[in-house]
Design an enzyme around this catalytic site. Structure first.
Site, PDB file in Angstrom:
ATOM      1  N   HIS A 253      77.388 -21.119  40.188  1.00  0.00           N
ATOM      2  CA  HIS A 253      78.849 -20.806  40.411  1.00  0.00           C
ATOM      3  C   HIS A 253      78.934 -20.718  42.077  1.00  0.00           C
ATOM      4  CE1 HIS A 253      80.430 -20.206  36.377  1.00  0.00           C
ATOM      5  NE2 HIS A 253      79.501 -19.499  36.222  1.00  0.00           N
ATOM      6  N   CYS A 295      81.571 -24.447  42.841  1.00  0.00           N
ATOM      7  CA  CYS A 295      82.928 -24.228  43.421  1.00  0.00           C
ATOM      8  C   CYS A 295      82.831 -23.830  45.037  1.00  0.00           C
ATOM      9  CB  CYS A 295      83.612 -23.371  42.875  1.00  0.00           C
ATOM     10  SG  CYS A 295      83.915 -23.594  41.074  1.00  0.00           S
TER      11      CYS A 295
END
Length: 464
Positions: A253, A295
């Site tokens: 992430h 991300c």
């Protein structure tokens, strides 16, 4: 002479012989007019302007606008340039913008790039930015880069722009020798990331098929990211024979500012990890490939153009939407410190192939800075290829089958393992730009684009 390049082109195009280029898959259609603009800070010597004009001519631009304006006025002039292009109401084949400013004043040009990327006349067209620095006394520090580019454009008018930029870097005019040990490290957070296991399996299988000694670690904490990379570097330093190439994949992430989040949800800076490995002594002069599936912010791109293609749009053959930050190539030539031999480094990222005779998401490039403990003339910024799964500030997409980036990358590389890696990455980016992603946050289709940064000095083929 070396340099760093970044951008989001989907293909490396040919601008001299457009009829020939149109017959090749993956080339930009540059039959429309080619628009060029120079923005130069006051006080820059005339020789710098002449060098730029020579490069513009070598790249096939017959005319261009030139404005002398302080750096603070660059955005206003770019807005004027954009309005002028939009007023023509006809597609433009390519746009080239040269920005010349005192050293250190073009650190974050994203706003300038975004201004031109919003031009309707340039939708789907390559947009090339030359970001050049002037030093004390207004000398153009990137003069050697411009002279080399002008010479190569004349000698190899049909080469892709990416080929030319790689050729400009110091070193033999060949490809990297990958006949010795090749090592890969895959660090992936699986916990809470459905589909991530498929990425690990696919990428691990590819690396082993390409002859990489592959180490896989799953669910590392933030500290473990650093420890695993340090252990990987230690193994390289103690390797009995020479190391040809390393590949490091970081999958997790991402935080709001592009940080990686470990399995413990703590943050680690990916750039710090990459910089540490780039200082590894046994890797001096060897290619270092970094893949980041994470991300880099919370922005979601709806794209430019029709956000969906119902039957009537398809019947009218309306062009599909493309990522709003695609088709950009940024070339930086800015020294940030003494560089042994006055070398420069560029960085790019594209969506198609842009070729020379007028001729991989935004990317930001800093060029230079001597590396600690490196021999004279070397830099820890050279021989690095970094691929981000999303543009700066944007989300990266993944589902139960894996991420679009890793799965597309594996598919393309397995089909053509012996081709130049930069060309293959451009193809990966083209495919990603054409995809419509249904994000988990809403029912609207989204777009995604890779960001590719390269300071490679030779061609890199992962299968010798």
């Amino acid at each position: 002479m070396a340099f760093l390049v970044a951008g989001t082109l989907r293909v490396a195009t040919q601008m001299a012989d457009t009829r020939d280029s149109l017959g090749r898959k993956g080339k930009y259609d540059v039959r429309g007019p080619k628009a060029a603009l120079m923005l130069i800070s006051p006080g820059v010597v005339a020789a710098a302007v002449t060098a730029l004009e020579d490069v513009f001519q070598a790249l096939g631009f017959e005319s261009w606008e030139r404005r002398q304006v302080p750096v603070q006025g660059f955005l206003e002039k770019l807005a004027w340039f954009r309005e002028r292009l939009d007023a023509h109401r006809h597609p433009v084949g390519c746009a080239l913008v040269a920005l010349v400013a005192p050293r250190g004043q073009l650190k974050q040009p994203q706003q300038l790039v975004r201004e031109l990327s919003g031009c309707g006349a340039l939708r789907g067209c390559p947009k090339v930015f030359l970001l050049l620095s002037s030093g004390p006394g207004s000398a153009l520090e990137s003069g050697a880069f411009l002279a080399g580019l002008r010479e190569l454009c004349g000698r190899f008018p049909h080469w892709s722009l990416v080929q030319l930029l790689t050729e400009l870097a110091p070193g033999p005019n060949t490809q990297y020798d990958l006949s010795k040990t090749r090592a890969a490290l895959l660090l992936a957070v699986i916990q809470g990331r459905p589909g991530a296991q498929h990425d690990v399996e696919a990428l691990g299988g590819l690396c082993r098929a390409l002859g990489f000694e592959t180490t896989v670690r799953t669910d590392p904490t933030a500290q473990a990211f650093q420890e695993e990379l340090a252990q990987f570097q230690k193994q390289l330093d103690t390797c009995r024979g020479p190391v040809s190439c390393v590949l490091v994949a970081l999958m997790a992430h991402g935080g709001p500012q592009g940080q990686l989040l470990g399995a413990d949800r703590q943050e680690v800076q990916p750039e710090a990890l990459m910089q540490e490995l780039s200082r590894c002594r046994v890797l001096w002069g060897r290619p270092k490939v970094f893949l980041l599936q994470a991300c880099r912010g919370g922005n979601r791109d709806a794209g430019v153009g029709p956000t969906a293609l119902p039957w009537y749009w398809s019947w009218l053959r309306a062009p599909p939407s493309v990522p709003s930050h695609a088709d950009v190539l940024q070339i930086y030539a800015e020294a940030q410190g003494p560089l042994g031999n006055g070398n420069f480094f560029p960085c790019w990222s594209l969506k198609r192939t842009l070729e020379s005779a007028s001729s991989n998401s935004f990317s930001e490039v800093t060029v230079g800075s001597s590396c600690r403990g490196a021999p004279p003339g070397r830099s820890d910024q050279a021989d690095i290829l970094t691929v981000y799964s999303a543009a700066e500030g944007y989300v990266a997409y993944r589902d139960d089958k894996g991420s679009d980036f890793i799965q597309t990358l594996v598919e393309v590389l397995r089909a053509n393992p012996g081709r130049d890696l930069l060309e293959l990455l451009t193809e990966v980016n083209r495919r990603m730009c054409e995809q419509d992603v249904l994000g988990p946050d809403c029912d609207e289709l989204r777009k995604a684009c890779l960001e590719i940064r390269s300071s490679l000095r030779r061609r890199l083929c992962l299968q010798p």
